[in-house]
Write a protein that holds these residues in place. Structure first.
Motif: not given
Length: 182
Positions: A146-150, A50-58, A139-143, A76-86
């Motif tokens: 996962r969001n719909k199920m949540k 994002s190029g900015t400060y981020c907070v943990t939402a869940s 990964r994007f589709a699974k996200s 630990m290997k981290a990557s962006v799996n999904y993006t929404g608006n923010s």
């Protein structure tokens, strides 16, 4: 602001040797310590995207699959799996390696939802993702799923009346003793 970014541009990998000070009373690495590292790498990955400060939402999933031993090298290997608006879903894979034998084990997979914030603390628009591989698309589709199920599970849980009379038959199937005092 860039409209889209490649997943590899935000990927973060960290490795750390597990020390006795990271262990619990059973001699295994404390889950709380791993959670702290997961939150740090999720923050780094999301902020890089994002190029900015981020907070943990869940924290959507943290499954401890195998214990981590003192003296193992945790990666630990981290990557962006999904993006929404923010918001972003950051997928993190945790592996532990016995540095003497070279044997590796998958210890954890986690999904953190992070939200980009501006200087006033308001959510802000983030770049989208460029999906280049079948894994990226999966990964994007699974996200999305996962969001719909949540959302569905949260709605169902909030809409359910947990009156004790309706749940007594369920409680009887579990290891519980009911002694009413009211």
């Amino acid at each position: 602001m860039t409209k889209f970014k490649k997943i590899e541009d935000s990927r973060v990998v960290i490795s750390e040797l597990m020390l006795p000070s990271h262990s619990n009373f059973n001699g295994k690495i404390h889950g709380g310590y791993i959670l702290s590292l997961l939150d740090q790498i999720a923050f780094a990955c999301a902020s890089k995207h994002s190029g900015t400060y981020c907070v943990t939402a869940s924290v959507d999933t943290v499954d401890f699959l195998k214990p981590i031993e003192i003296g193992e090298l945790v990666t630990m290997k981290a990557s962006v799996n999904y993006t929404g608006n923010s918001s972003m879903v950051i997928g993190i894979r945790v592996e532990a390696e016995n540095i003497q034998t070279g044997q590796k084990k998958h210890c954890n997979s986690s999904y953190f939802t992070m939200v980009a914030k501006d200087k006033e603390g308001k959510s802000m628009q983030i770049p989208g993702l460029i999906l280049e591989t079948e894994d990226d698309i999966r990964r994007f589709a699974k996200s999305i799923k996962r969001n719909k199920m949540k959302f569905k599970n949260k709605k169902e849980f909030n809409d359910t009346d947990f009156a004790s009379e309706e749940y007594l038959h369920i409680l009887e199937e579990h290891k519980v003793k009911i002694e009413r005092t009211d």
